[in-house]
Motif scaffolding. Sequence first.
Motif, PDB file in Angstrom:
ATOM      1  N   ASP A   1      39.520  42.344  37.665  1.00 60.50           N
ATOM      2  CA  ASP A   1      39.760  41.105  37.901  1.00 60.50           C
ATOM      3  C   ASP A   1      40.404  40.248  36.753  1.00 60.50           C
ATOM      4  OD1 ASP A   1      39.993  38.847  39.688  1.00 60.50           O
ATOM      5  OD2 ASP A   1      37.918  38.068  38.677  1.00 60.50           O
TER       6      ASP A   1
ATOM      7  N   ARG B   1      44.197  46.454  48.174  1.00 53.91           N
ATOM      8  CA  ARG B   1      42.789  47.067  48.051  1.00 53.91           C
ATOM      9  C   ARG B   1      42.143  47.566  49.221  1.00 53.91           C
ATOM     10  NH1 ARG B   1      42.444  42.742  44.081  1.00 53.91           N
ATOM     11  NH2 ARG B   1      42.100  41.272  45.905  1.00 53.91           N
TER      12      ARG B   1
ATOM     13  N   GLN C   1      38.809  47.441  43.691  1.00 49.47           N
ATOM     14  CA  GLN C   1      37.950  46.408  43.641  1.00 49.47           C
ATOM     15  C   GLN C   1      38.116  45.419  42.332  1.00 49.47           C
ATOM     16  OE1 GLN C   1      37.513  45.160  46.769  1.00 49.47           O
ATOM     17  NE2 GLN C   1      38.240  47.182  47.739  1.00 49.47           N
ATOM     18  N   PRO C   2      38.100  44.192  42.626  1.00 48.20           N
ATOM     19  CA  PRO C   2      38.379  43.351  41.257  1.00 48.20           C
ATOM     20  C   PRO C   2      36.868  43.296  40.379  1.00 48.20           C
ATOM     21  CG  PRO C   2      38.381  41.939  43.262  1.00 48.20           C
ATOM     22  CD  PRO C   2      38.124  43.483  43.838  1.00 48.20           C
ATOM     23  N   ASP C   3      35.948  43.797  40.938  1.00 51.12           N
ATOM     24  CA  ASP C   3      34.582  43.895  39.998  1.00 51.12           C
ATOM     25  C   ASP C   3      34.388  45.082  39.161  1.00 51.12           C
ATOM     26  OD1 ASP C   3      34.118  45.005  42.243  1.00 51.12           O
ATOM     27  OD2 ASP C   3      32.086  44.210  42.537  1.00 51.12           O
TER      28      ASP C   3
ATOM     29  N   ASP D   1      36.659  43.880  33.279  1.00 48.79           N
ATOM     30  CA  ASP D   1      36.959  44.104  34.966  1.00 48.79           C
ATOM     31  C   ASP D   1      38.329  44.020  35.195  1.00 48.79           C
ATOM     32  OD1 ASP D   1      34.172  44.523  34.938  1.00 48.79           O
ATOM     33  OD2 ASP D   1      33.693  42.656  35.884  1.00 48.79           O
TER      34      ASP D   1
ATOM     35  N   ASP E   1      48.820  36.959  47.835  1.00 53.38           N
ATOM     36  CA  ASP E   1      47.511  37.129  47.948  1.00 53.38           C
ATOM     37  C   ASP E   1      47.033  38.161  48.968  1.00 53.38           C
ATOM     38  OD1 ASP E   1      44.764  36.695  47.119  1.00 53.38           O
ATOM     39  OD2 ASP E   1      44.490  35.023  48.886  1.00 53.38           O
TER      40      ASP E   1
ATOM     41  N   ARG F   1      44.180  38.551  36.206  1.00 52.43           N
ATOM     42  CA  ARG F   1      44.567  37.487  35.769  1.00 52.43           C
ATOM     43  C   ARG F   1      45.236  37.231  34.552  1.00 52.43           C
ATOM     44  NH1 ARG F   1      39.448  34.798  34.608  1.00 52.43           N
ATOM     45  NH2 ARG F   1      38.397  36.362  35.464  1.00 52.43           N
TER      46      ARG F   1
END
Lengths: 452, 452
Positions: free
Chosen positions: B157, A164, B198-200, B155, A157, B161
């Motif tokens: 993110d 990032r 960035q994740p979004d 996204d 993590d 996953r």
Amino acid sequence: MAEQIEFDQAHQTLQEVSDALDNGRFVFVRRQLQSMEPEDIAHLLEASPRKSREVLWQLTDPEDYGEILDELSEDVKDNLVSKMAPGKLAEATEGMDTDDVAYVLRSLPNKVSREVLSQMDAADRLRVETALSYPEDTAGGIMNTDVTTIRGDVDIDVVLRYMRMKGELPEATDTLYVIDDDDRLIGNLSLTTLLTTQPDVPVIEVMSHADEAIAVDLSDTDVASLFERRNWVSAPVVDQNQHLVGRITIDDVVDIIREDAEHSMMSLAGLDDDEDTFAPVVKSARRRSIWLGVNVLAALAAASVSNMFEATLEQMAAIAVLMTIVPSMGGVAGNQTVALVIRGLALGYIGDSNRKELLMKEAAIGFLNGILWALIIGAIVVFWKHDWMLGFIISAAMLTNLFVAGVAGVTIPVILKKMNIDPALAGGMALTTITDVVGLSVFLGLATIFLL
Amino acid sequence: MAEQIEFDQAHQTLQEVSDALDNGRFVFVRRQLQSMEPEDIAHLLEASPRKSREVLWQLTDPEDYGEILDELSEDVKDNLVSKMAPGKLAEATEGMDTDDVAYVLRSLPNKVSREVLSQMDAADRLRVETALSYPEDTAGGIMNTDVTTIRGDVDIDVVLRYMRMKGELPEATDTLYVIDDDDRLIGNLSLTTLLTTQPDVPVIEVMSHADEAIAVDLSDTDVASLFERRNWVSAPVVDQNQHLVGRITIDDVVDIIREDAEHSMMSLAGLDDDEDTFAPVVKSARRRSIWLGVNVLAALAAASVSNMFEATLEQMAAIAVLMTIVPSMGGVAGNQTVALVIRGLALGYIGDSNRKELLMKEAAIGFLNGILWALIIGAIVVFWKHDWMLGFIISAAMLTNLFVAGVAGVTIPVILKKMNIDPALAGGMALTTITDVVGLSVFLGLATIFLL
């Protein structure tokens, strides 16, 4: 939507640009160049005669200089760089890999390269100076110093957040390097492992242990051989204390693999590996005349053998007519063996343990083909010259020479290698000299004994 | 801690294993093999004479068969595979890349390959059958079908996953492919971008557009050339409807680059690219005798020229003694040009636009070196044979032949290429025939006119 690549496009562009240059349509050329990828401009420059090459370089956007220089072969690069002002050159180096900047600086006069260095920003200068401290044909000379390192005791993590935060990774990064408190390399974390591991797992549990790092002084050929065998995309480079000093990526290695493979062909013909296809006439003529000089000695050796048999030649012109056939066949057969052995030596297939086997095999092939072509040439000569004895003599000489060619084809490159002489450079010429001398001696010798 | 690689280790192992085999210490050999990487076993097999190779293969852990076969050259692979039972072969294919399984199956008799296919599990069989449907020397034949695809509207993110859910990515994955609803390729998302975004953010905003995908029917040589120029690590392959059908990775391309580069040297000597260093004697002898047969014709052509001047040779034995020098120098000079042109053609540096430039350059080099060596050889002959006219004649012949060698060295490979004949295969032989015939004709012709 993806557009399929038209492969012939490159040649078409080459033709168009070359026509436009001839007609002085410089604006058109400049526009063409602006729409091309740097690597395609590099290809265009390689394929252009010297004069057009310099004009094209002038018309190229200086912003692309760095990336283009990265892709050029050494001879062509030297030629273009030698004409650039130090300031312009320092600017161009901003787009280049560290190892390539070091290469360019090495080929410049000391004064100019110091000037270029002084005009670079401090961080870049330090990197390039580090690269310059290693010989150019070693791992240190081809590595990049832009490595991304992480600690082993943090969680996945944390690494993901760190990535990032960085916002960008060096080109062709496929692995992060895990180091200990003393900056020693302890493991690799591939990006694929990073992506497929749960966030709460510590790096040290999923990293692979760095049991194979490249020593900074390993030769570039050995580096290439390792990449090829291990199917690596990149590999870490360490100094003698296991400190991580850089990484080598496959794109630099591909160039070495190609150059090494081409080396054999070019050397067998007596050419430099990076001979520019459009090198200046006088420079090329001078380089090549050295090789012709070596061959003059070989040719004179053959002529001296014939000279010893001048009395025989005087009495029977048919012998002079036929005397080139046996050396020619021996040269061709022997050079097949030489080519095979040179490749085997280059790939590391031939060593103390199997040399004898190889010699036996090539001698046997020489013997078999010797019998075949002795019979055929013997028959042709009997029909042509109506002389049984002459047919028998040329058969005996052919068999002897093809057998000798097989044996010499293995032993010459192997001995040259032991003497640290490049077998690709000297092997073919030495072989031909031997098959010429043996072929002529046996044929003319037997003719002297049995025909006069 | 990282251990630096001892590069000579491979040769040492080779020696040890080979000694152990000779002494029948099979248990030791088996243990050695178990401790080695598959790619090192492959290297050991390449470097072993035929008989030891088969014993080594028996002693190797069958679990490693797949990975080892992946690394072997074609000749050696064929040899080992031809002796395996279909069941064992089907097992071995489990560890192999799809493209390599397809390669192995292609080289088997139809009945056997069907049997192997029938013993594979359904998913693997489907993949291999797909690969078999493309010709082996095209992008389709070398690609892998294990691609990881994502949608553009999700996204970052979600992708992260998804990766963790998969738990594993195919070997050498550096890019995910973005496809639309019709499975058409619309973009690439590199792992480095995935990690640093960035994740979004939606994928579509950060992916690079797939403007360069490889067409499934592109030749493997063109694929290699693209990888080399673009510095790719992997690239997507699409069919004519832009559907993503697979991906090509750099490790397969490196093999093609090496083979293509070696092709020129091996072909110039009349050898097959993948000629096994330890091929069986009779098979090698047969392959090579074809090339010797071509050379017999060339040698007989030269002898026929001498034969036309039999009367001259009868009257002056000195001419016979010297007549091999001019053809020899012409052959060496011409083959330098041929090697340069063959490399240039292979790399795509030579086309319609610059052929004339190249011809002028090589002709000029031939002329310059012609003058140099005409003077030197002329002087040597005058001192040796005390005959001014003979010296003048050999000088004239030398100048002519080196000039012709330069011109023929460019035109022969270019013409062969236009006729779709491999210039590397036929170029050297054709050149030598021409320089032999021209060199002998001019020298013997002038001698006949001026000396008799």
